[in-house]
Write a protein that holds these residues in place. Structure first.
Motif, mmCIF file in Angstrom:
data_model
loop_
_atom_site.group_PDB
_atom_site.id
_atom_site.type_symbol
_atom_site.label_atom_id
_atom_site.label_comp_id
_atom_site.label_asym_id
_atom_site.label_seq_id
_atom_site.Cartn_x
_atom_site.Cartn_y
_atom_site.Cartn_z
ATOM 1 N N THR A 22 4.080 7.419 -10.279
ATOM 2 C CA THR A 22 4.081 8.426 -8.726
ATOM 3 C C THR A 22 3.283 9.258 -9.313
ATOM 4 O O THR A 22 2.077 9.784 -8.072
ATOM 5 N N ALA A 23 2.272 10.045 -10.949
ATOM 6 C CA ALA A 23 1.161 10.848 -10.966
ATOM 7 C C ALA A 23 -0.132 9.868 -10.508
ATOM 8 O O ALA A 23 -0.866 10.618 -9.847
ATOM 9 N N LEU A 24 -0.540 8.408 -10.751
ATOM 10 C CA LEU A 24 -1.408 7.380 -9.524
ATOM 11 C C LEU A 24 -1.884 7.852 -8.551
ATOM 12 O O LEU A 24 -2.732 8.520 -7.684
ATOM 13 N N ARG A 25 -0.288 7.553 -7.677
ATOM 14 C CA ARG A 25 -0.460 7.958 -6.381
ATOM 15 C C ARG A 25 -0.506 9.372 -5.883
ATOM 16 O O ARG A 25 -1.345 9.322 -4.794
ATOM 17 N N LEU A 26 -0.281 10.319 -6.472
ATOM 18 C CA LEU A 26 -0.531 11.619 -6.230
ATOM 19 C C LEU A 26 -1.746 11.936 -6.121
ATOM 20 O O LEU A 26 -2.019 12.417 -5.102
ATOM 21 N N ARG A 27 -2.371 11.677 -7.047
ATOM 22 C CA ARG A 27 -3.902 11.988 -7.348
ATOM 23 C C ARG A 27 -4.652 10.975 -6.332
ATOM 24 O O ARG A 27 -5.851 11.494 -6.259
ATOM 25 N N GLN A 28 -4.390 9.646 -5.940
ATOM 26 C CA GLN A 28 -5.209 9.630 -4.971
ATOM 27 C C GLN A 28 -4.910 10.261 -3.154
ATOM 28 O O GLN A 28 -5.462 10.383 -2.509
ATOM 29 N N VAL A 29 -3.744 10.406 -3.280
ATOM 30 C CA VAL A 29 -3.746 11.240 -1.723
ATOM 31 C C VAL A 29 -4.278 12.785 -2.609
ATOM 32 O O VAL A 29 -4.150 13.702 -0.833
ATOM 33 N N GLY A 30 -4.895 13.000 -3.326
ATOM 34 C CA GLY A 30 -5.107 14.204 -3.660
ATOM 35 C C GLY A 30 -4.669 15.777 -3.920
ATOM 36 O O GLY A 30 -5.142 16.809 -4.627
ATOM 37 N N SER A 308 10.189 -2.626 -10.819
ATOM 38 C CA SER A 308 9.755 -2.428 -9.196
ATOM 39 C C SER A 308 9.777 -1.822 -8.662
ATOM 40 O O SER A 308 9.201 -0.685 -7.689
ATOM 41 N N SER A 309 10.463 -1.067 -8.488
ATOM 42 C CA SER A 309 11.846 0.050 -7.667
ATOM 43 C C SER A 309 11.371 1.072 -8.511
ATOM 44 O O SER A 309 10.651 1.891 -7.286
ATOM 45 N N GLY A 310 10.234 1.265 -9.685
ATOM 46 C CA GLY A 310 9.770 2.963 -10.073
ATOM 47 C C GLY A 310 8.079 2.384 -9.448
ATOM 48 O O GLY A 310 8.158 3.488 -8.712
ATOM 49 N N ILE A 311 7.828 1.445 -9.364
ATOM 50 C CA ILE A 311 6.597 1.324 -9.194
ATOM 51 C C ILE A 311 6.162 1.870 -7.860
ATOM 52 O O ILE A 311 5.680 2.929 -6.994
ATOM 53 N N ALA A 312 7.304 1.222 -6.745
ATOM 54 C CA ALA A 312 7.126 1.477 -5.706
ATOM 55 C C ALA A 312 7.844 2.710 -4.537
ATOM 56 O O ALA A 312 7.091 3.674 -3.306
ATOM 57 N N GLY A 313 8.674 3.152 -6.008
ATOM 58 C CA GLY A 313 9.319 4.626 -5.091
ATOM 59 C C GLY A 313 8.011 5.544 -5.583
ATOM 60 O O GLY A 313 8.208 6.672 -4.513
ATOM 61 N N GLY A 314 7.234 5.914 -6.867
ATOM 62 C CA GLY A 314 6.111 6.416 -7.104
ATOM 63 C C GLY A 314 5.222 6.436 -6.213
ATOM 64 O O GLY A 314 4.294 7.715 -5.211
ATOM 65 N N GLU A 315 4.847 5.426 -6.008
ATOM 66 C CA GLU A 315 3.493 5.075 -4.904
ATOM 67 C C GLU A 315 4.441 5.607 -3.091
ATOM 68 O O GLU A 315 3.446 6.192 -2.473
ATOM 69 N N LEU A 316 5.722 5.223 -2.477
ATOM 70 C CA LEU A 316 6.079 5.335 -1.788
ATOM 71 C C LEU A 316 6.320 6.859 -1.301
ATOM 72 O O LEU A 316 6.098 7.585 -0.268
ATOM 73 N N LEU A 317 6.433 8.078 -2.458
ATOM 74 C CA LEU A 317 6.499 9.147 -2.889
ATOM 75 C C LEU A 317 5.329 9.674 -2.496
ATOM 76 O O LEU A 317 5.015 10.758 -1.219
ATOM 77 N N GLY A 318 4.053 9.063 -2.530
ATOM 78 C CA GLY A 318 3.219 9.727 -2.718
ATOM 79 C C GLY A 318 2.785 9.504 -1.386
ATOM 80 O O GLY A 318 1.862 10.193 -0.454
ATOM 81 N N THR A 319 2.464 8.141 -0.689
ATOM 82 C CA THR A 319 2.629 8.679 0.971
ATOM 83 C C THR A 319 3.137 8.961 1.974
ATOM 84 O O THR A 319 2.182 9.346 2.739
ATOM 85 N N MET A 320 4.303 8.983 2.008
ATOM 86 C CA MET A 320 5.187 9.961 2.492
ATOM 87 C C MET A 320 4.286 11.756 2.768
ATOM 88 O O MET A 320 4.302 12.788 3.287
#
Length: 403
Positions: A22-30, A308-320
């Motif tokens: 989640t932190a990684l994806r949040l950082r990716q989206v700014g 898998s659901s933990g990674i996907a859930g964190g990534e999708l949260l940042g995307t949304m």
């Protein structure tokens, strides 16, 4: 705190797979994530993990897939009884989607290595209070080493702190969201193969209400799992874990193989001993607080989809959040609407897969044997796998790659 396009400061509680992703994806989206972890340092241990297409795709987009590696064994496993009789077994790596076999630590290390160096991480830190208003969430954080506390404001709080989540209790109240399955597990990773088993060789001893598994890796000593049914969870925690495990496999004599497994578990420097629970909640977000991974849904190890659901859930949260700039409620609603069908399918599949892991009684043991024979059949096997796992949600990628 928040800029014109909706980026903000987020507190992510928990330095496990879901939290780091989640932190990684949040950082990716700014966004500016701040990670806090109860432990005094990043934990490097972990157990047997199946990483399905869902997790593999998300890990790839997060830049961590290559570093995760692949420890999938090549030798076929076998079933064994206490008398030592061997029959052909079923490899979990041959489930639909052909999951990748890794250690939990492989995933955490890879995600952590992909995390930018400027992401703030605070160890020995836990939240003790969360208050929200229209502009921010105020979180009181306590340093468990010094006892010092500080209150800070965040645009978003992410609880990725596991099945017994502190964030869930603070933000969603004292209602109990854990739903016990009345099973216990004991798991560890061994430092050497079990005597008589080669590298990469797996086995299963399954009896009514109890089972023992050796989970092999191609290049690492195996994992060991005990799983058993109980009518009194509290009693299982009232004595040393190995004593509870031994009692669960009694009163019959253990025999040579089980004795080796009991001893290996007892001598392991690290192990997990816990009850099996699913987390079920009507909502995973409340105001500026959202739960991800086991804190929100805990599909259990029987589903094989926790990582898998933990990674996907964190990534999708940042995307949304990226797709709904300046609209946090809309982003969280969209995220949950996408995740819910996936998680419901996996929680349901866990109840089916539990019969494969540990048959409840003699009737389920007979049914389990029949299912294994059908799954080994060249033509029938793939169809049986799809029936057992329902719709192929575990390889769903949420169509976020083009964002």
């Amino acid at each position: 705190m928040k800029d014109a396009v909706g980026r903000g400061r987020a507190l992510v509680v928990g330095l496990g797979i879901a939290g780091i992703a989640t932190a990684l994806r949040l950082r990716q989206v700014g966004w500016e994530p701040v990670l806090v972890e109860r432990a005094p340092a990043r934990r490097s241990g972990g157990y047997f993990i199946l990483l399905f297409g869902t997790g593999l795709a998300s890990a790839g987009r997060l830049g961590a897939l290559e570093a995760i590696g692949d420890r999938t064994p090549q030798l076929p496993p076998y079933e064994v009884n206490r008398a030592g009789r061997h029959t052909a077994g079923m490899s979990l790596a041959n489930l639909p989607g052909k999951p990748r076999v890794v250690l939990r630590g492989d995933i955490e290390r890879a995600l952590f290595a992909a995390l930018p160096a400027d992401v703030e991480i605070r160890y020995s830190t836990v939240p003790t209070h969360i208050a929200q208003d229209d502009s921010a969430a105020e979180v009181t954080l306590r340093d468990t080493a010094s006892g010092a506390t500080v209150t800070e404001r965040f645009d978003l709080v992410v609880g990725a702190d596991g099945m017994r989540s502190t964030v869930r209790r603070l933000a969603f109240g004292p209602e109990e969201h854990l739903h016990p399955l009345n099973y216990m597990i004991g798991a560890t990773v061994l430092d050497q193969p079990i005597e008589g088993l080669g590298q990469g060789q797996g086995l299963t001893l399954a009896e009514p209400g109890r089972s023992a598994w050796i989970f092999p890796f191609s290049d690492h000593p195996p994992g060991l799992l005990f799983s058993y049914r109980t009518g009194d969870i509290d009693a299982e925690f009232a004595r040393p874990p190995v004593e509870s495990i031994r009692a669960a496999f009694g009163p019959q004599p253990a025999g040579p193989l089980l004795e080796k497994l009991f001893t290996a578990f007892e001598q392991a420097p690290e192990f997990l001993f816990d009850s099996v629970n699913q987390v079920k909640m009507p909502r995973w977000h409340h105001g500026r607080v959202v739960l991800v991974g086991d804190a929100a849904w805990c599909v259990t190890l029987y589903a094989g989809m926790g990582a898998s659901s933990g990674i996907a859930g964190g990534e999708l949260l940042g995307t949304m959040l990226q797709r709904h700039p300046g609209d946090l409620p809309g982003a969280l609603r969209a995220w949950e609407a996408r995740m819910r069908p996936f998680i419901q399918t996996e929680q349901d599949s866990a109840l089916i897969m539990r019969r494969i892991f540990t048959p409840h009684d003699r009737k389920e043991q007979v049914m389990r044997g029949a299912m294994l024979r059908l799954m080994r059949a060249p033509v029938i096997g793939p169809a049986m796998g799809k029936i057992m796992n329902g719709p192929d949600m575990r390889n769903k990628t949420f169509d976020v790659a083009a964002v």
